[in-house]
Every structure is written in C-alpha cells, then in structure tokens.
Design an enzyme around this catalytic site. Structure first.
Site, PDB file in Angstrom:
ATOM      1  N   GLY A   1      -1.161   7.997   1.116  1.00 45.07           N
ATOM      2  CA  GLY A   1      -1.197   8.206   2.557  1.00 45.07           C
ATOM      3  C   GLY A   1       0.060   7.795   3.309  1.00 45.07           C
TER       4      GLY A   1
ATOM      5  CE1 TYR B   1      -8.812   0.061   9.805  1.00 46.31           C
ATOM      6  CE2 TYR B   1      -9.201   1.316  11.816  1.00 46.31           C
ATOM      7  CZ  TYR B   1      -8.395   1.008  10.734  1.00 46.31           C
ATOM      8  OH  TYR B   1      -7.183   1.634  10.579  1.00 46.31           O
TER       9      TYR B   1
ATOM     10  CB  SER C   1      -5.839   1.418  14.017  1.00 45.45           C
ATOM     11  OG  SER C   1      -6.732   2.501  14.226  1.00 45.45           O
TER      12      SER C   1
ATOM     13  N   GLY D   1       1.553   4.854   3.643  1.00 45.30           N
ATOM     14  CA  GLY D   1       2.490   3.994   2.914  1.00 45.30           C
ATOM     15  C   GLY D   1       3.359   4.784   1.952  1.00 45.30           C
TER      16      GLY D   1
ATOM     17  CB  THR E   1       0.052   3.778  -4.398  1.00 40.94           C
ATOM     18  OG1 THR E   1      -1.199   3.313  -3.860  1.00 40.94           O
ATOM     19  CG2 THR E   1       0.809   2.602  -4.983  1.00 40.94           C
TER      20      THR E   1
ATOM     21  N   GLY F   1       0.836  -1.211   0.000  1.00 39.57           N
ATOM     22  CA  GLY F   1       0.000   0.000   0.000  1.00 39.57           C
ATOM     23  C   GLY F   1       0.861   1.246   0.000  1.00 39.57           C
TER      24      GLY F   1
HETATM   25  N1  LIG Z   1      -5.218   7.294   8.167  1.00 40.25           N
HETATM   26  C1  LIG Z   1      -5.451   6.984   9.428  1.00 40.25           C
HETATM   27  O1  LIG Z   1      -6.004   7.796  10.185  1.00 40.25           O
HETATM   28  C2  LIG Z   1      -5.022   5.646   9.986  1.00 40.25           C
HETATM   29  C3  LIG Z   1      -5.096   5.467  11.369  1.00 40.25           C
HETATM   30  C4  LIG Z   1      -4.722   4.242  11.914  1.00 40.25           C
HETATM   31  C5  LIG Z   1      -4.295   3.230  11.089  1.00 40.25           C
HETATM   32  N2  LIG Z   1      -4.256   3.419   9.736  1.00 40.25           N
HETATM   33  C6  LIG Z   1      -3.799   2.286   8.916  1.00 40.25           C
HETATM   34  O2  LIG Z   1      -2.701   2.704   8.144  1.00 40.25           O
HETATM   35  C7  LIG Z   1      -2.692   1.993   6.897  1.00 40.25           C
HETATM   36  C8  LIG Z   1      -2.647   3.000   5.742  1.00 40.25           C
HETATM   37  O3  LIG Z   1      -3.774   3.856   5.848  1.00 40.25           O
HETATM   38  P1  LIG Z   1      -3.938   5.181   4.947  1.00 40.25           P
HETATM   39  O4  LIG Z   1      -4.891   6.035   5.680  1.00 40.25           O
HETATM   40  O5  LIG Z   1      -2.611   5.669   4.543  1.00 40.25           O
HETATM   41  O6  LIG Z   1      -4.734   4.544   3.695  1.00 40.25           O
HETATM   42  P2  LIG Z   1      -4.908   5.025   2.172  1.00 40.25           P
HETATM   43  O7  LIG Z   1      -4.586   6.450   1.992  1.00 40.25           O
HETATM   44  O8  LIG Z   1      -6.292   4.543   1.800  1.00 40.25           O
HETATM   45  O9  LIG Z   1      -3.840   4.124   1.417  1.00 40.25           O
HETATM   46  C9  LIG Z   1      -4.009   2.724   1.414  1.00 40.25           C
HETATM   47  C10 LIG Z   1      -2.962   2.104   0.534  1.00 40.25           C
HETATM   48  O10 LIG Z   1      -3.124   0.682   0.584  1.00 40.25           O
HETATM   49  C11 LIG Z   1      -3.383   0.198  -0.744  1.00 40.25           C
HETATM   50  N3  LIG Z   1      -4.298  -0.922  -0.603  1.00 40.25           N
HETATM   51  C12 LIG Z   1      -5.562  -0.920  -0.104  1.00 40.25           C
HETATM   52  N4  LIG Z   1      -6.061  -2.151  -0.142  1.00 40.25           N
HETATM   53  C13 LIG Z   1      -5.093  -2.950  -0.680  1.00 40.25           C
HETATM   54  C14 LIG Z   1      -5.004  -4.315  -0.999  1.00 40.25           C
HETATM   55  N5  LIG Z   1      -6.039  -5.146  -0.796  1.00 40.25           N
HETATM   56  N6  LIG Z   1      -3.863  -4.790  -1.530  1.00 40.25           N
HETATM   57  C15 LIG Z   1      -2.814  -3.968  -1.753  1.00 40.25           C
HETATM   58  N7  LIG Z   1      -2.832  -2.663  -1.487  1.00 40.25           N
HETATM   59  C16 LIG Z   1      -3.970  -2.158  -0.965  1.00 40.25           C
HETATM   60  C17 LIG Z   1      -3.950   1.400  -1.507  1.00 40.25           C
HETATM   61  O11 LIG Z   1      -3.734   1.331  -2.916  1.00 40.25           O
HETATM   62  P3  LIG Z   1      -4.818   0.616  -3.897  1.00 40.25           P
HETATM   63  O12 LIG Z   1      -6.173   1.092  -3.450  1.00 40.25           O
HETATM   64  O13 LIG Z   1      -4.448   1.048  -5.274  1.00 40.25           O
HETATM   65  O14 LIG Z   1      -4.638  -0.832  -3.702  1.00 40.25           O
HETATM   66  C18 LIG Z   1      -3.095   2.511  -0.931  1.00 40.25           C
HETATM   67  O15 LIG Z   1      -1.795   2.497  -1.500  1.00 40.25           O
HETATM   68  C19 LIG Z   1      -3.925   1.094   6.916  1.00 40.25           C
HETATM   69  O16 LIG Z   1      -3.581  -0.184   7.375  1.00 40.25           O
HETATM   70  C20 LIG Z   1      -4.838   1.794   7.914  1.00 40.25           C
HETATM   71  O17 LIG Z   1      -5.764   0.927   8.495  1.00 40.25           O
HETATM   72  C21 LIG Z   1      -4.611   4.604   9.172  1.00 40.25           C
END
Ligand SMILES: NC(=O)c1ccc[n+]([C@@H]2O[C@H](COP(=O)([O-])OP(=O)(O)OC[C@H]3O[C@@H](n4cnc5c(N)ncnc54)[C@H](OP(=O)(O)O)[C@@H]3O)[C@@H](O)[C@H]2O)c1
Length: 246
Positions: A17, A148, A135, A19, A15, A13
C-alpha cells in the site's frame, strides 16, 4: 539528480500500500531506503522490487525496534527521513469493542509509532524529516471506526509535541493525512464479497468522487521528507480529495 540523493530513509510497513509506494518513490529520488514489515516473504519481494534494504520488524515489539535501530546504525549513515507508516485498524462499534481490539489499535498505531520514533532518535541526522501517518478518520465521526480514529488523533497530537521537542536539532516532524486510499489495508476491511460496495461507498463520500492512489500519498511524503517543505513542522498535510476540507 534526485531530490534525496545521498540521504537515508526508513519506511515502516514498506511492503504494501502507502508504505510500498512511498519507499519506491524515495528510492527513485536517490535515497538509500530501509523498509520493514512482519511477513518475511512480502518483505523480501518488496525489497527486491524497490532495491531497498528489508528488515523484518514488528513495530509493536520493543525488541524488534531495538534490533532495527542497531541494524540501521550499523549502516553508519544515520537517518535523514523516517516515515512511521506501519499501522491500521478495523471496525467495531462502542458496544462491540473488546480489550483486545483496543490494544491492537493502540499498540499498533500509537505505541508502535511512539517507540519507532523514539528508537530512531539517536540515529536522526541534523535536518532530518520525520513523517507520521495520520488519517482523515481522526477528524470525522465514522460509526464503528472509533478506536482507529482516536489512535490517529493521538498521532496528530504527538506530531506537534515532537516537532517542538526536536526543533533544536533542526529535525522537522509533520503528519500526512490520507483520505481513503485503495490499498490492501483498506480493501481488507470489507467483509467477503462486499469489497466493491465498500470502495464505492467510500469513494462517494469524497468530494472528488474517487479513492486516492498510494502514489498520491507517496508524493506528499516526498514533499515533507525533502527540502521542498523546509519551513514546515508540526503540520498536517491532508491528501484526501477534499474529504475533510470541503
Ligand atoms: N489506506 C487508507 O485508506 C489509509 C487512510 C488513512 C491512513 N492510512 C494509514 O496509512 C498507513 C498504511 O496503510 P495502508 O492502507 O497502506 O496499509 P496496508 O496496505 O495494510 O500496509 C500496511 C503495512 O504495514 C505493515 N505492518 C502492519 N502492522 C505492522 C506492524 N505491527 N509492524 C510492522 N509492520 C506492520 C504491513 O506489513 P506486515 O503485515 O507484513 O507487517 C504492511 O507493509 C497506516 O498507518 C494506515 O492507518 C491508510
């Protein structure tokens, strides 16, 4: 000298946020970085902007993870860092959850992480660092975020077990625990027209009264990925503006 000169890293992931910010940071510190995602265009754009090696791969498909391991293995350097970051979730109360909603949350966040790390095991070099994406939701009772939160509680538990199982190989496993971080994944949770209300509401719950930035999680992952955290394994590192600390 970068902190990760000569090292090889995988960010799933990578691409968007957290990641994307982390992949960029690891590359800036000298690592050769593989990133994954499902969307080809986003993958190509992110890989080009970071100077990373993009591999299209869905963590909920075993055949994709096998192909991912094969391509990384073909590079011939193994892996020193794995950030199992890909994941996400959406809102549904207990009354509204469906089997599809259940499967989406657990396939992505739990099965996706389990089989990502499992498939990378043969590639992990001695001294490697595995970082899981937890999280703060796992430690809170946020209405309509139950599946979640439960999936992220599983991640925290798995991190401890894997730290025990991999200690003999001198591989460390830790979980980074973000609070609300402003990413496309977070803003995408808001119904149309309610994005700012959602973000303001979340920020008001944080003792520091703001959302985190993806780069702030990237710094924590770099710490866990590098020798700076050499005596840490099985730990949770909260980066949450105090959300589950105060
Ligand atoms: N943002 C927050 O507030 C927050 C807080 C706590 C934890 N987190 C955790 O941090 C991680 C990243 O979150 P984010 O907010 O940065 O998310 P994001 O902006 O939605 O980015 C998610 C990334 O994961 C990829 N992805 C999603 N599903 C996938 C799959 N099945 N296989 C491969 N790649 C996949 C997406 O690309 P594609 O859609 O092109 O596959 C994208 O690159 C997650 O595990 C999330 O639960 C986030």
């Amino acid at each position: 000298m970068g902190q990760l000169d000569g090292k090889t890293a995988l960010v799933t992931g990578g691409t968007s946020g957290i990641g994307l910010a982390t992949a960029r940071r690891l590359a800036d510190e000298g690592a050769y970085v593989f990133i994954t995602g499902r969307d080809r265009d986003r993958l190509d754009a992110a890989a080009a902007s970071i100077g990373a090696h993009g591999i299209q791969s869905d963590i909920s498909k075993i055949e994709d993870l096998d192909a991912l391991a094969e391509e990384i293995g073909g590079h011939g350097k193994g892996l020193d860092v794995v950030f199992a970051n890909a994941g996400g979730g959406d809102f549904a109360t207990l009354a509204d959850v469906t089997p599809e909603h259940y499967r989406d949350n657990f396939d992505r966040n739990v099965a996706g992480t389990v089989f990502t790390v499992q498939k990378m095991l043969p590639l992990l070099n001695e001294g490697a660092s595995v970082v899981l994406a937890g999280s703060t939701a796992a430690s809170e009772g946020v209405a309509a975020f139950g599946l979640y939160a439960a999936s992220k509680a599983a991640i925290r538990s798995l991190g401890r077990t894997w730290a025990a199982e991999l200690a003999d190989r001198k591989i460390r496993v830790n979980t980074v625990v973000p609070g609300p971080i402003e990413t496309p994944g977070l803003t995408g949770l808001a119904p149309v027209g309610q994005k700012q209300d959602l973000l303001d509401g979340m920020a008001s719950q944080v003792p520091m009264k703001r959302l985190g930035r993806p780069e702030e999680i990237a710094s924590a992952v770099l710490f866990l990925a590098s020798d700076q955290s050499s005596f840490m394994t099985g730990a949770e590192l909260a980066v949450d503006g105090g959300q589950i600390q105060l």
